[in-house]
Design an enzyme around this catalytic site. Structure first.
Site, PDB file in Angstrom:
ATOM      1  N   GLU A 119       0.914  -1.230  -0.335  1.00 57.76           N
ATOM      2  CA  GLU A 119       0.046  -0.115   0.382  1.00 57.76           C
ATOM      3  C   GLU A 119       0.476   0.992   0.130  1.00 57.76           C
ATOM      4  O   GLU A 119       1.488   1.436   0.847  1.00 57.76           O
ATOM      5  CB  GLU A 119      -0.789   0.244   0.594  1.00 57.76           C
ATOM      6  CG  GLU A 119      -1.905   1.312   0.590  1.00 57.76           C
ATOM      7  CD  GLU A 119      -3.001   0.995   2.287  1.00 57.76           C
ATOM      8  OE1 GLU A 119      -3.074   0.410   3.120  1.00 57.76           O
ATOM      9  OE2 GLU A 119      -3.770   1.881   2.199  1.00 57.76           O
ATOM     10  N   GLY A 250       2.758   1.941  10.786  1.00 59.88           N
ATOM     11  CA  GLY A 250       2.735   1.291  12.493  1.00 59.88           C
ATOM     12  C   GLY A 250       2.402  -0.794  11.775  1.00 59.88           C
ATOM     13  O   GLY A 250       2.296  -1.244  12.732  1.00 59.88           O
ATOM     14  N   ALA A 251       1.253  -0.737  10.613  1.00 57.60           N
ATOM     15  CA  ALA A 251       1.162  -2.347  10.420  1.00 57.60           C
ATOM     16  C   ALA A 251       0.173  -1.544   8.989  1.00 57.60           C
ATOM     17  O   ALA A 251      -0.187  -1.192   8.765  1.00 57.60           O
ATOM     18  CB  ALA A 251      -0.221  -2.744  11.143  1.00 57.60           C
ATOM     19  N   MET A 252       0.212  -3.231   8.446  1.00 57.92           N
ATOM     20  CA  MET A 252      -0.291  -3.374   7.625  1.00 57.92           C
ATOM     21  C   MET A 252      -1.103  -4.235   6.979  1.00 57.92           C
ATOM     22  O   MET A 252      -0.719  -5.472   7.432  1.00 57.92           O
ATOM     23  CB  MET A 252       0.187  -3.160   6.470  1.00 57.92           C
ATOM     24  CG  MET A 252       0.154  -3.227   4.561  1.00 57.92           C
ATOM     25  SD  MET A 252      -0.858  -1.677   4.291  1.00 57.92           S
ATOM     26  CE  MET A 252      -2.193  -2.664   3.054  1.00 57.92           C
ATOM     27  N   ASN A 254      -2.782  -6.574   5.017  1.00 58.35           N
ATOM     28  CA  ASN A 254      -2.900  -7.261   3.742  1.00 58.35           C
ATOM     29  C   ASN A 254      -2.997  -9.071   3.677  1.00 58.35           C
ATOM     30  O   ASN A 254      -3.307  -9.149   5.140  1.00 58.35           O
ATOM     31  CB  ASN A 254      -1.606  -8.192   3.663  1.00 58.35           C
ATOM     32  CG  ASN A 254      -0.278  -6.877   3.510  1.00 58.35           C
ATOM     33  OD1 ASN A 254       0.081  -6.029   3.029  1.00 58.35           O
ATOM     34  ND2 ASN A 254       0.826  -6.893   4.572  1.00 58.35           N
ATOM     35  N   GLU A 287      -5.914  -3.315  12.549  1.00 59.89           N
ATOM     36  CA  GLU A 287      -5.417  -4.643  11.269  1.00 59.89           C
ATOM     37  C   GLU A 287      -6.635  -5.413  11.206  1.00 59.89           C
ATOM     38  O   GLU A 287      -7.589  -5.808  10.477  1.00 59.89           O
ATOM     39  CB  GLU A 287      -4.105  -5.153  11.404  1.00 59.89           C
ATOM     40  CG  GLU A 287      -3.251  -4.149  11.545  1.00 59.89           C
ATOM     41  CD  GLU A 287      -3.614  -2.416  10.533  1.00 59.89           C
ATOM     42  OE1 GLU A 287      -3.847  -2.786   9.151  1.00 59.89           O
ATOM     43  OE2 GLU A 287      -2.980  -1.795  10.898  1.00 59.89           O
ATOM     44  N   HIS A 290      -9.805  -4.328   9.608  1.00 59.55           N
ATOM     45  CA  HIS A 290      -9.619  -4.132   8.129  1.00 59.55           C
ATOM     46  C   HIS A 290     -10.393  -5.251   7.418  1.00 59.55           C
ATOM     47  O   HIS A 290     -10.128  -5.206   6.202  1.00 59.55           O
ATOM     48  CB  HIS A 290      -7.851  -3.653   8.001  1.00 59.55           C
ATOM     49  CG  HIS A 290      -7.895  -2.237   8.109  1.00 59.55           C
ATOM     50  ND1 HIS A 290      -8.724  -1.347   6.996  1.00 59.55           N
ATOM     51  CD2 HIS A 290      -6.829  -1.919   8.242  1.00 59.55           C
ATOM     52  CE1 HIS A 290      -8.436  -0.253   6.746  1.00 59.55           C
ATOM     53  NE2 HIS A 290      -6.936  -0.661   7.787  1.00 59.55           N
TER      54      HIS A 290
HETATM   55  N1  PHE Z   1      -3.270   0.672   5.899  1.00 62.63           N
HETATM   56  C1  PHE Z   1      -2.481   0.475   6.639  1.00 62.63           C
HETATM   57  C2  PHE Z   1      -3.217   1.288   8.615  1.00 62.63           C
HETATM   58  O1  PHE Z   1      -4.193   2.006   8.605  1.00 62.63           O
HETATM   59  C3  PHE Z   1      -1.358   1.908   7.202  1.00 62.63           C
HETATM   60  C4  PHE Z   1      -0.291   1.887   6.113  1.00 62.63           C
HETATM   61  C5  PHE Z   1      -0.522   2.518   4.880  1.00 62.63           C
HETATM   62  C6  PHE Z   1       0.792   0.321   6.344  1.00 62.63           C
HETATM   63  C7  PHE Z   1       0.027   2.806   4.232  1.00 62.63           C
HETATM   64  C8  PHE Z   1       2.013   1.233   5.299  1.00 62.63           C
HETATM   65  C9  PHE Z   1       1.593   2.259   3.990  1.00 62.63           C
HETATM   66  O2  PHE Z   1      -4.075  -0.116   8.771  1.00 62.63           O
HETATM   67 ZN    ZN Z   2      -6.044   1.554   8.375  1.00 64.21          ZN
END
Ligand code: PHE
Ligand code: ZN
Length: 821
Positions: A119, A250-252, A254, A287, A290
């Site tokens: 991302e 912070g975190a992702m 996926n 996460e 999400h």
């Molecule tokens: N999408 C992630 C989150 O909010 C944040 C993020 C964005 C991490 C872009 C890495 C790169 O949980």
């Molecule tokens: Zn997020």
């Protein structure tokens, strides 16, 4: 010289993708000093024209269409393939160098192996692809790597094959049953240890397994909560979290394979503070949430980022409120919204929750998109109530599961499911700035009239929760000026914007007595806190930090409240960044002096009681991060901080030495770091000696020094740049030292401009390694025009020096360009 002006991307130019990618077979072969990626894409045409694929630092080795060499053109960032049929197979072979990827986007090396971050647009750094979120494909991924050095191979979905290969190598193949946008792709090849419970796994760097238990607890709690509160179930056979020390954010989230910064996974009583424990809980929940809000239903384009982020922050906030104290959680959220988002919304990077244009999307992972976005969802929840809001969520998933949609689609589902008209409400998504509500009250003949004027034109739809006399209600503001009447026996003190029902600035001509009354008696804990904050702000901004006796007595009363966590919040003074927004010309020295004067006055006035509270708030038994214990520790440590103002450094030192958990140790060290006392240096030295091999604790050591209010802080920070503990390539180190310093209001904004010059040097050095992190650091300049002309001149010179740097990234160019515009 400056690079040519990069081109802005506009929401109004959105068009559906001309080609769909239905499936992708991706093969990633990680070699000693490079990697080869082989992608086989099943593509279908939607519209006329050539196929255009995105790439970024991927070297094209070969390309074929249905097995034959096509006519194509390759530039650094686009691969254009001509004369393609309506349905075809495209194969590309590319070469990438993850070993040298310091941007930490795409596939990159971390301490014990390789991980990805895609991302928003990192997938194009792995292979050529139609890299946009409205292209959703089914992925089959094969990873090859050295078996000994990288025993763990992971990707999204289910393992379908694995085995040994020649030369001591091995492979694993994964199939993800869910079509997904490329930004949710992930891959790992590393040496990791794993904590497993049922279908949940947490992978951590070797030697840190004893710090993974808490995040497993959090994950299980989040899963239960989402099922109970939102009726949303885990849809995966396997849910994996991988923690790495090198990570930009912070975190992702996926799909099925979250990748986390170690900071939001690892915790042990002696290494992590209560705040760390709470942050981990929130990020793990975020996460996890999400998986539905973001992954099952994703964003059509990056302008819709808040569709997933605002909603998911709202969900993690509710998780926090349901798990800990709702009131204290809300207070903390609002404190940080005001300290960070309000200034953003008033500065050069101001943008709506749904931005209309950007140069670099990485710059729009902002507190406006996230936290204000969550407020916008919260307001819909307030207007609809829990039941109708949940009906809206249900309809949203019924309509859009498996799709890439827009913020409008979300609001439409809320409107259709509830029957509440949200047409006017949509302005919150498209207009930047913090609305101001100017309120007045008039009492005559048993009737109290509240007049509310809002600054937005055309007006916003704003839920204003109030209680006047006995009557509590949510007023639905829709006009520029509105009047509401309430029967009352005598002139009431209205309780307005209860629970912070909208992200606005509310003015009401409260007298000191009114506020003292609310601070003591309002039955909304948020507004009790708020009344105290208003009083404190007034004392700091208008009375040089000298409180009235009545205020000190009110604070004494607060200290008697049995809710320790609330007391700690109520006696914490407003942040300097928030107060600065209320000054015509910011004078950071005066602001700092006044705020400290108030701290000292409270400490002197409440000395005995602070001492007593300090002693009675010890938490017996082994460390536990439950709401009650956390509250007690934060109250005790708040008392310690105030007592420090009286020069009681020995008390802090004694706590530092005897602490059996990081919360108490760190609070004591922070108190010492702010005092010019003999215990300071030995404590800092001892702390480093003890923790030099724990990177996350070393981060605390860096940031406690960078946040010190003492005048020597900048010299200290500069010296730390060349300390073994610091590394400009590791984002966590940069955040701990440089970002913390840039947030040290009085020291960063020093009149001689040394803070500005320092930050410019760091932004320039960082930009060559990691533009995303550099751009984040550059944001500290945002408010430079709010200061006196001497500081402005120095800040401007620093910004211009950055702007004129050779090969400046788009990321930093956008931030600096906007700051100077
Ligand atoms: N999408 C992630 C989150 O909010 C944040 C993020 C964005 C991490 C872009 C890495 C790169 O949980
Ligand atoms: Zn997020």
């Amino acid at each position: 010289m400056r690079e040519p002006q990069p081109k802005a991307v506009h929401l109004k130019d959105y068009a559906p993708p001309p080609f769909r990618v239905e499936t992708i077979h991706l093969d990633v072969d990680i070699r000693e000093d490079h990697a080869i990626t082989h992608a086989k894409l099943a593509i279908r045409r939607n519209a006329a024209g050539p196929l255009v694929l995105d790439g970024d630092e991927v070297e094209l080795v070969s390309v074929s269409v249905d097995g034959k060499k096509p006519r194509y053109e390759a530039t650094a960032e686009k691969l254009t393939v001509y004369d393609v049929p309506d349905a075809f197979t495209l194969e590309t072979v590319s070469r990438i160098v993850p070993q040298k990827n310091t941007k930490l986007e795409g596939l990159y090396a971390t301490k014990h192996g390789f991980v990805t971050q895609c991302e928003a647009q990192g997938f194009r750094r792995i292979t050529w692809f139609v890299d946009r979120p409205d292209v959703m494909a089914r992925y089959t991924t094969t990873v090859h790597a050295d078996a000994k050095r990288f025993p763990i191979l992971l990707s999204n979905g289910n393992l379908i094959a694995s085995g040994a290969e020649a030369g001591g190598r091995h492979f694993a193949r994964f199939e993800d049953p869910f079509p997904k946008p490329s930004y949710l792709f992930a891959l790992v090849a590393a040496n990791l240890e794993v904590l497993r419970e049922g279908n949940l796994s947490i992978y951590v760097e070797p030697g840190t397994l004893d710090q993974a238990g808490w995040s497993m607890d959090c994950l299980k709690r989040a899963i239960k909560w989402d099922e109970k509160r939102f009726g949303l179930k885990l849809d995966l056979n396997e849910y994996k979290i991988v923690a790495v020390g090198d990570f930009n954010s912070g975190a992702m989230e996926n799909k099925g394979l979250n990748i986390f910064n170690t900071r939001y996974v690892l915790a042990r009583a002696d290494t992590a503070t209560d705040v760390d424990y709470l942050n981990i809980d929130r990020v793990v929940a975020h996460e996890y949430c999400h998986n539905w809000t973001g992954n099952r239903v994703t964003c059509r384009d990056w302008f819709q980022l808040s569709l997933k982020e605002g909603l998911t922050v709202f969900r993690d906030q509710e998780y926090g409120a349901d798990t800990y104290s709702r009131a204290v959680t809300r207070i903390q959220e609002v404190r940080s919204l005001r300290a960070l988002q309000f200034p953003e919304d008033a500065g050069p990077m101001k943008h709506p929750v749904r931005p209309q244009s950007y140069l670099e999307i990485r710059n729009f992972y902002t507190t406006t998109v996230y936290e204000k976005g969550a407020e916008v969802v919260r307001m819909q929840h307030t207007l609809l109530g829990e039941d109708k809001f949940q009906a809206g969520m249900k309809l949203y998933f019924e309509r859009h599961d498996g799709q890439a949609v827009t913020c409008d689609d979300f609001v439409q589902a809320m409107q259709d499911a509830s029957g509440v008209d949200l047409e006017q409400f949509r302005r919150w998504y498209d207009v930047a700035g913090t609305p101001v509500l100017d309120c007045t009250g008039d009492y005559q003949d048993g009737i109290f009239t509240l007049t509310v004027k809002q600054s937005m034109n055309p007006p916003f739809h704003i839920p204003l929760a109030v209680k006047v006399g006995e009557r509590e209600q949510v007023l639905s503001l829709r006009k520029t000026e509105e009047r509401f009447t309430f029967p009352a026996k005598s002139k009431p003190v209205p309780s307005l914007l209860r629970g912070f029902s909208a992200p606005v600035i509310l003015n009401y001509p409260y007298s000191e007595d009114d506020l003292l009354h609310l601070m003591a008696r309002d039955d909304d804990p948020f507004n009790r806190w708020e009344a105290g904050q208003r009083l404190a702000a007034d004392i700091i901004l208008k009375r040089d930090g000298k409180p009235s006796t009545a205020f000190v007595e009110a604070a004494r009363n607060v200290l008697r409240d049995p809710d320790a966590a609330f007391v700690a919040e109520a006696l914490m003074l407003p942040a300097e960044t928030f107060l600065a927004e209320q000054m015509d010309v910011v004078d950071p020295d005066r602001l700092h002096a006044s705020r400290n004067a108030l701290r000292r006055a409270l400490a002197e006035g409440l000395k005995e009681q602070l001492r007593k509270t300090y002693e009675s708030s010890t938490v017996p038994g082994p460390y536990s991060p439950d709401a009650r214990s956390i509250g007690k520790r934060s109250l005790r440590n708040l008392c310690l901080g105030y007592l420090g103002e009286l020069g009681l450094s020995r008390l802090a030192d004694a706590q530092f030495r005897s602490a059996d958990n990081m919360t108490d140790a760190m609070a004591a060290l922070a108190t010492l770091a702010n005092l010019d006392c003999p215990e300071r240096e030995p404590a800092l030295a001892a702390f480093y000696e003890k923790w030099r091999d724990e990177p996350l604790v070393v981060d605390k050591w860096l940031s406690v020094q960078a946040s010190s209010r003492l005048p020597g802080t900048i010299a200290r920070v500069k010296a730390l740049l060349s300390h073994a503990a610091f590394d400009l390539k590791v984002p966590n180190k940069v955040y701990a030292l440089i970002r913390t310093f840039a947030a040290n209001h009085v020291r960063f904004h020093a009149a001689d401009g040394a803070g500005y010059a320092f930050l410019a040097d760091q932004v320039i050095a960082l930009d060559a390694l990691n533009p995303q992190v550099a751009a984040r650091m550059a944001r500290a300049f945002d408010r430079w025009r709010r200061f006196d002309s001497g500081r402005q001149e120095k800040a401007k010179a620093a910004l211009e020096r950055i702007r004129d740097t050779d090969k400046l990234s788009k990321d930093v160019a956008e931030i600096v360009g906007k700051a100077l515009a």
